[in-house]
Design a protein around this motif. Structure first.
Motif, PDB file in Angstrom:
ATOM      1  N   ARG A   9      55.086 136.886  28.082  1.00  0.00           N
ATOM      2  CA  ARG A   9      55.230 135.695  27.259  1.00  0.00           C
ATOM      3  C   ARG A   9      54.618 135.920  25.874  1.00  0.00           C
ATOM      4  O   ARG A   9      55.189 135.549  24.855  1.00  0.00           O
ATOM      5  CB  ARG A   9      54.562 134.504  27.950  1.00  0.00           C
ATOM      6  CG  ARG A   9      54.678 133.215  27.193  1.00  0.00           C
ATOM      7  CD  ARG A   9      56.127 132.855  26.925  1.00  0.00           C
ATOM      8  NE  ARG A   9      56.570 131.803  27.798  1.00  0.00           N
ATOM      9  CZ  ARG A   9      57.732 131.167  27.691  1.00  0.00           C
ATOM     10  NH1 ARG A   9      58.571 131.510  26.731  1.00  0.00           N
ATOM     11  NH2 ARG A   9      58.071 130.221  28.527  1.00  0.00           N
ATOM     12  N   ALA A  35      57.288 127.899  18.686  1.00  0.00           N
ATOM     13  CA  ALA A  35      57.238 127.365  20.047  1.00  0.00           C
ATOM     14  C   ALA A  35      58.628 126.972  20.528  1.00  0.00           C
ATOM     15  O   ALA A  35      59.036 127.304  21.653  1.00  0.00           O
ATOM     16  CB  ALA A  35      56.300 126.165  20.103  1.00  0.00           C
ATOM     17  N   LEU A  40      58.703 126.715  24.377  1.00  0.00           N
ATOM     18  CA  LEU A  40      57.392 126.153  24.709  1.00  0.00           C
ATOM     19  C   LEU A  40      57.126 124.929  23.848  1.00  0.00           C
ATOM     20  O   LEU A  40      57.739 124.764  22.786  1.00  0.00           O
ATOM     21  CB  LEU A  40      56.280 127.179  24.423  1.00  0.00           C
ATOM     22  CG  LEU A  40      56.115 128.378  25.345  1.00  0.00           C
ATOM     23  CD1 LEU A  40      55.104 129.348  24.754  1.00  0.00           C
ATOM     24  CD2 LEU A  40      55.683 127.940  26.737  1.00  0.00           C
ATOM     25  N   SER A  41      56.204 124.103  24.291  1.00  0.00           N
ATOM     26  CA  SER A  41      55.685 123.058  23.410  1.00  0.00           C
ATOM     27  C   SER A  41      54.679 123.725  22.469  1.00  0.00           C
ATOM     28  O   SER A  41      54.207 124.843  22.728  1.00  0.00           O
ATOM     29  CB  SER A  41      54.985 121.973  24.229  1.00  0.00           C
ATOM     30  OG  SER A  41      53.822 122.519  24.859  1.00  0.00           O
ATOM     31  N   GLY A  44      51.676 124.414  24.364  1.00  0.00           N
ATOM     32  CA  GLY A  44      51.839 125.588  25.220  1.00  0.00           C
ATOM     33  C   GLY A  44      51.651 126.882  24.452  1.00  0.00           C
ATOM     34  O   GLY A  44      51.046 127.836  24.945  1.00  0.00           O
ATOM     35  N   LEU A  45      52.146 126.907  23.216  1.00  0.00           N
ATOM     36  CA  LEU A  45      51.970 128.083  22.359  1.00  0.00           C
ATOM     37  C   LEU A  45      50.497 128.313  22.049  1.00  0.00           C
ATOM     38  O   LEU A  45      50.018 129.458  22.047  1.00  0.00           O
ATOM     39  CB  LEU A  45      52.765 127.921  21.065  1.00  0.00           C
ATOM     40  CG  LEU A  45      52.676 129.063  20.049  1.00  0.00           C
ATOM     41  CD1 LEU A  45      53.281 130.333  20.608  1.00  0.00           C
ATOM     42  CD2 LEU A  45      53.362 128.677  18.752  1.00  0.00           C
ATOM     43  N   HIS A  47      48.068 127.822  23.845  1.00  0.00           N
ATOM     44  CA  HIS A  47      47.403 128.433  25.002  1.00  0.00           C
ATOM     45  C   HIS A  47      47.316 129.956  24.823  1.00  0.00           C
ATOM     46  O   HIS A  47      46.348 130.590  25.230  1.00  0.00           O
ATOM     47  CB  HIS A  47      48.175 128.086  26.283  1.00  0.00           C
ATOM     48  CG  HIS A  47      47.730 128.851  27.481  1.00  0.00           C
ATOM     49  ND1 HIS A  47      46.535 128.585  28.141  1.00  0.00           N
ATOM     50  CD2 HIS A  47      48.301 129.899  28.136  1.00  0.00           C
ATOM     51  CE1 HIS A  47      46.407 129.435  29.151  1.00  0.00           C
ATOM     52  NE2 HIS A  47      47.459 130.238  29.173  1.00  0.00           N
ATOM     53  N   TYR A  48      48.344 130.533  24.185  1.00  0.00           N
ATOM     54  CA  TYR A  48      48.388 131.988  23.972  1.00  0.00           C
ATOM     55  C   TYR A  48      47.732 132.397  22.658  1.00  0.00           C
ATOM     56  O   TYR A  48      47.079 133.438  22.585  1.00  0.00           O
ATOM     57  CB  TYR A  48      49.846 132.473  23.987  1.00  0.00           C
ATOM     58  CG  TYR A  48      50.517 132.290  25.325  1.00  0.00           C
ATOM     59  CD1 TYR A  48      50.367 133.245  26.328  1.00  0.00           C
ATOM     60  CD2 TYR A  48      51.275 131.162  25.603  1.00  0.00           C
ATOM     61  CE1 TYR A  48      50.974 133.084  27.564  1.00  0.00           C
ATOM     62  CE2 TYR A  48      51.887 130.988  26.827  1.00  0.00           C
ATOM     63  CZ  TYR A  48      51.726 131.956  27.806  1.00  0.00           C
ATOM     64  OH  TYR A  48      52.320 131.785  29.041  1.00  0.00           O
TER      65      TYR A  48
END
Length: 198
Positions: A9, A35, A40-41, A44-45, A47-48
């Motif tokens: 990912r 994203a 992804l939201s 969510g992005l 998070h990485y």
């Protein structure tokens, strides 16, 4: 399994970011757009990559990993015979070269998030090129320059050639021009400067 999926990912996000920077420039490549491109939201992005700056530096580091793979000795210094191969490789991936060049150009402005990365990178690259030239020629190149004095010229040649090629690929044959530069570098007909600095 989870770690492998996370690595995949991250790689997908980096690829999408490179594409977007090539299309829109760094300032036009928003986290929300990246994203969306990878499904992804924005949360969510994050998070990485917790910030856009962290994502940018990760993209630049990834690009450098691609470039150095197979081009160095076991001690990490470059091999002069493989620099031409790197230039040929770059000629086959204009999008990556365009992204790098655009970010490099933008990074000279005060406060740009990539400025520190490029400053550190050029310090390391000049040192690596000087070590490579020393391994190839000893303490003096055929024209009389020391490896430390020649290293910035070699780096400038490579990056400047990329800009010319990106602007006019039909007129500038980047691999051939770099081979011509290596011929000049190896020339023994040049005389050493009258007052060479050490």
């Amino acid at each position: 399994m989870v770690r492998a999926r996370s690595a995949e990912r991250r790689a997908e996000i980096l690829r999408a970011t490179l594409e977007m920077i090539a299309e829109r420039g760094y300032r036009g490549a928003s986290l929300s757009a990246v994203a969306e491109r990878v499904g992804l939201s924005q949360q969510g992005l994050l998070h990485y990559f917790p910030t856009k700056e962290a994502l940018l530096v990760a993209v630049l580091e990834e690009r450098d990993q691609w470039d150095t793979g197979g081009g160095t000795r076991s001690d990490g210094t470059w091999r002069i015979d493989l620099l031409a191969s790197l230039v040929e490789y770059n000629a086959m991936r204009p999008g990556i070269v365009q992204t790098f060049s655009a970010l490099l150009g933008e990074s000279v402005t005060e406060g740009h998030p990539a400025r520190e990365f490029f400053t550190r990178r050029y310090t390391q690259v000049r040192a690596s090129m000087a070590a490579m030239l020393r391994a190839e020629y000893g303490e003096r190149l055929p024209g009389g320059l020391t490896p430390e004095r020649a290293a910035p010229l070699l780096v400038a040649m490579m990056d400047g050639l990329q800009y010319q090629w990106l602007l006019d690929p039909d007129s500038v044959d980047m691999p051939a021009a770099f081979q011509d530069f290596l011929t000049l570098l190896r020339s023994t007909e040049s005389s050493a400067p009258e007052n060479p600095r050490s």
